[in-house]
Write a protein that holds these residues in place. Structure first.
Motif, PDB file in Angstrom:
ATOM      1  N   LYS A 175       9.220 -11.958   3.135  1.00 55.77           N
ATOM      2  CA  LYS A 175      10.346 -12.689   2.322  1.00 55.77           C
ATOM      3  C   LYS A 175      10.068 -14.036   2.113  1.00 55.77           C
ATOM      4  N   SER A 176       9.209 -14.823   3.046  1.00 54.72           N
ATOM      5  CA  SER A 176       9.118 -16.276   3.027  1.00 54.72           C
ATOM      6  C   SER A 176       8.160 -16.651   2.220  1.00 54.72           C
ATOM      7  N   ASP A 177       6.830 -15.935   2.262  1.00 55.00           N
ATOM      8  CA  ASP A 177       5.618 -16.377   1.476  1.00 55.00           C
ATOM      9  C   ASP A 177       5.221 -15.327   0.641  1.00 55.00           C
ATOM     10  N   GLY A 178       5.801 -14.248   0.623  1.00 57.21           N
ATOM     11  CA  GLY A 178       5.295 -12.962  -0.479  1.00 57.21           C
ATOM     12  C   GLY A 178       4.149 -12.471   0.094  1.00 57.21           C
ATOM     13  N   THR A 179       3.495 -12.772   1.299  1.00 54.97           N
ATOM     14  CA  THR A 179       2.199 -12.103   1.887  1.00 54.97           C
ATOM     15  C   THR A 179       2.502 -10.528   1.612  1.00 54.97           C
ATOM     16  N   THR A 180       1.433  -9.844   1.262  1.00 57.83           N
ATOM     17  CA  THR A 180       1.545  -8.511   1.065  1.00 57.83           C
ATOM     18  C   THR A 180       0.587  -7.560   1.957  1.00 57.83           C
ATOM     19  N   TYR A 181       1.192  -6.382   2.197  1.00 61.75           N
ATOM     20  CA  TYR A 181       0.424  -5.435   3.122  1.00 61.75           C
ATOM     21  C   TYR A 181       0.176  -4.144   2.594  1.00 61.75           C
ATOM     22  N   TYR A 182      -0.864  -3.539   2.720  1.00 61.71           N
ATOM     23  CA  TYR A 182      -0.983  -2.220   2.058  1.00 61.71           C
ATOM     24  C   TYR A 182      -1.940  -1.064   3.123  1.00 61.71           C
ATOM     25  N   ALA A 183      -1.186  -0.065   3.061  1.00 65.23           N
ATOM     26  CA  ALA A 183      -2.108   1.022   3.892  1.00 65.23           C
ATOM     27  C   ALA A 183      -3.328   1.291   3.156  1.00 65.23           C
ATOM     28  N   ASP A 184      -4.505   1.600   3.725  1.00 67.21           N
ATOM     29  CA  ASP A 184      -5.606   1.903   2.964  1.00 67.21           C
ATOM     30  C   ASP A 184      -5.565   3.110   1.978  1.00 67.21           C
ATOM     31  N   SER A 185      -4.445   4.007   2.307  1.00 65.52           N
ATOM     32  CA  SER A 185      -4.344   5.160   1.306  1.00 65.52           C
ATOM     33  C   SER A 185      -3.916   4.916  -0.133  1.00 65.52           C
ATOM     34  N   VAL A 186      -3.257   3.603  -0.069  1.00 65.10           N
ATOM     35  CA  VAL A 186      -2.690   3.256  -1.404  1.00 65.10           C
ATOM     36  C   VAL A 186      -3.376   1.850  -2.029  1.00 65.10           C
ATOM     37  N   LYS A 187      -4.068   1.379  -1.122  1.00 64.62           N
ATOM     38  CA  LYS A 187      -4.677  -0.110  -1.727  1.00 64.62           C
ATOM     39  C   LYS A 187      -5.437   0.095  -2.883  1.00 64.62           C
ATOM     40  N   GLY A 188      -5.221  -0.509  -3.816  1.00 55.96           N
ATOM     41  CA  GLY A 188      -5.920  -0.647  -5.154  1.00 55.96           C
ATOM     42  C   GLY A 188      -5.043   0.137  -6.158  1.00 55.96           C
ATOM     43  N   ARG A 189      -4.265   0.885  -5.721  1.00 55.78           N
ATOM     44  CA  ARG A 189      -3.522   1.926  -6.518  1.00 55.78           C
ATOM     45  C   ARG A 189      -2.024   1.402  -6.749  1.00 55.78           C
ATOM     46  N   PHE A 190      -1.494   0.806  -5.681  1.00 52.62           N
ATOM     47  CA  PHE A 190       0.128   0.492  -5.571  1.00 52.62           C
ATOM     48  C   PHE A 190       0.220  -0.969  -5.239  1.00 52.62           C
ATOM     49  N   THR A 191       1.308  -1.554  -5.917  1.00 51.61           N
ATOM     50  CA  THR A 191       1.365  -3.020  -5.866  1.00 51.61           C
ATOM     51  C   THR A 191       2.815  -3.211  -5.540  1.00 51.61           C
ATOM     52  N   ILE A 192       3.119  -3.909  -4.393  1.00 49.62           N
ATOM     53  CA  ILE A 192       4.446  -4.365  -4.033  1.00 49.62           C
ATOM     54  C   ILE A 192       4.739  -5.798  -4.561  1.00 49.62           C
ATOM     55  N   SER A 193       5.770  -5.774  -5.156  1.00 46.58           N
ATOM     56  CA  SER A 193       6.273  -7.211  -5.524  1.00 46.58           C
ATOM     57  C   SER A 193       7.889  -7.583  -4.987  1.00 46.58           C
ATOM     58  N   ARG A 194       8.233  -8.770  -5.553  1.00 45.73           N
ATOM     59  CA  ARG A 194       9.837  -9.110  -5.192  1.00 45.73           C
ATOM     60  C   ARG A 194      10.394  -9.895  -6.136  1.00 45.73           C
ATOM     61  N   ASP A 195      11.560  -9.882  -6.441  1.00 43.36           N
ATOM     62  CA  ASP A 195      12.437 -10.521  -7.352  1.00 43.36           C
ATOM     63  C   ASP A 195      13.409 -11.319  -6.648  1.00 43.36           C
ATOM     64  N   ASN A 196      13.229 -12.359  -5.953  1.00 46.15           N
ATOM     65  CA  ASN A 196      14.432 -12.801  -5.158  1.00 46.15           C
ATOM     66  C   ASN A 196      15.678 -13.145  -5.906  1.00 46.15           C
ATOM     67  N   ALA A 197      15.629 -13.431  -7.189  1.00 46.93           N
ATOM     68  CA  ALA A 197      16.954 -13.705  -7.939  1.00 46.93           C
ATOM     69  C   ALA A 197      17.615 -12.602  -7.845  1.00 46.93           C
ATOM     70  N   LYS A 198      17.074 -11.293  -7.847  1.00 46.31           N
ATOM     71  CA  LYS A 198      17.811 -10.149  -8.146  1.00 46.31           C
ATOM     72  C   LYS A 198      17.727  -9.272  -6.527  1.00 46.31           C
ATOM     73  N   ASN A 199      17.220  -9.962  -5.803  1.00 45.44           N
ATOM     74  CA  ASN A 199      17.313  -9.387  -4.364  1.00 45.44           C
ATOM     75  C   ASN A 199      16.668  -7.836  -4.418  1.00 45.44           C
ATOM     76  N   THR A 200      15.754  -7.728  -4.903  1.00 45.64           N
ATOM     77  CA  THR A 200      15.046  -6.613  -5.480  1.00 45.64           C
ATOM     78  C   THR A 200      13.525  -6.571  -5.052  1.00 45.64           C
ATOM     79  N   VAL A 201      13.099  -5.544  -4.493  1.00 46.92           N
ATOM     80  CA  VAL A 201      11.594  -5.144  -4.022  1.00 46.92           C
ATOM     81  C   VAL A 201      11.149  -4.162  -4.942  1.00 46.92           C
ATOM     82  N   TYR A 202      10.104  -3.981  -5.313  1.00 45.72           N
ATOM     83  CA  TYR A 202       9.372  -3.032  -6.233  1.00 45.72           C
ATOM     84  C   TYR A 202       8.094  -2.527  -5.876  1.00 45.72           C
ATOM     85  N   LEU A 203       7.776  -1.280  -6.107  1.00 43.28           N
ATOM     86  CA  LEU A 203       6.654  -0.591  -5.527  1.00 43.28           C
ATOM     87  C   LEU A 203       6.111   0.008  -7.052  1.00 43.28           C
TER      88      LEU A 203
END
Length: 126
Positions: free
Chosen positions: A53-81
């Motif tokens: 939440k603080s700095d947007g650092t992202t972490y991925y399991a190896d099984s999805v790295k390169g295919r999935f992207t996590i992001s956030r929209d703080n104004a909407k309090n929503t996290v996307y995958l």
């Protein structure tokens, strides 16, 4: 009260894409994380990805790295995958969760999550 509500699941062909959304309310920790997890029928729950939440650092399991992207929209309090290049083995119930920390060790996501949503089902046809 912390509430997490997922949406965006559905049926997609292998190679296709889906975007999951997690609407978060009541999670006021400045240093917490929001993550996505999945559980396929007959298997243990698996950490997929998480974001700070603080700095947007992202972490991925190896099984999805390169295919999935996590992001956030703080104004909407929503996290996307964003899930691209989906494979049949990605089919599962995907839940989002909020908690204190997450990290990737040996390609797996480890975490301390205290609040969970009910999930949204992703089906991938071959």
């Amino acid at each position: 009260e912390v509430q997490l509500v997922e949406s965006g699941g559905g049926l997609v062909q292998a190679g296709g894409s889906l975007r999951l959304s997690c609407a978060v309310s009541g999670f006021t920790s400045d240093d917490g994380v929001i993550g996505w997890f999945r559980q396929a029928s007959g298997k243990e729950r698996e950490g997929v990805s998480c974001i700070s939440k603080s700095d947007g650092t992202t972490y991925y399991a190896d099984s999805v790295k390169g295919r999935f992207t996590i992001s956030r929209d703080n104004a909407k309090n929503t996290v996307y995958l964003q899930m691209d290049s989906l494979k049949p083995e990605d089919a599962a119930n995907y839940s989002c969760a909020a908690g204190d920390w997450c990290m990737v060790v040996g390609g797996y996501v480890y975490n301390a999550m205290g609040h969970w949503g009910k999930g949204t089902l992703v089906t991938v046809s071959s």
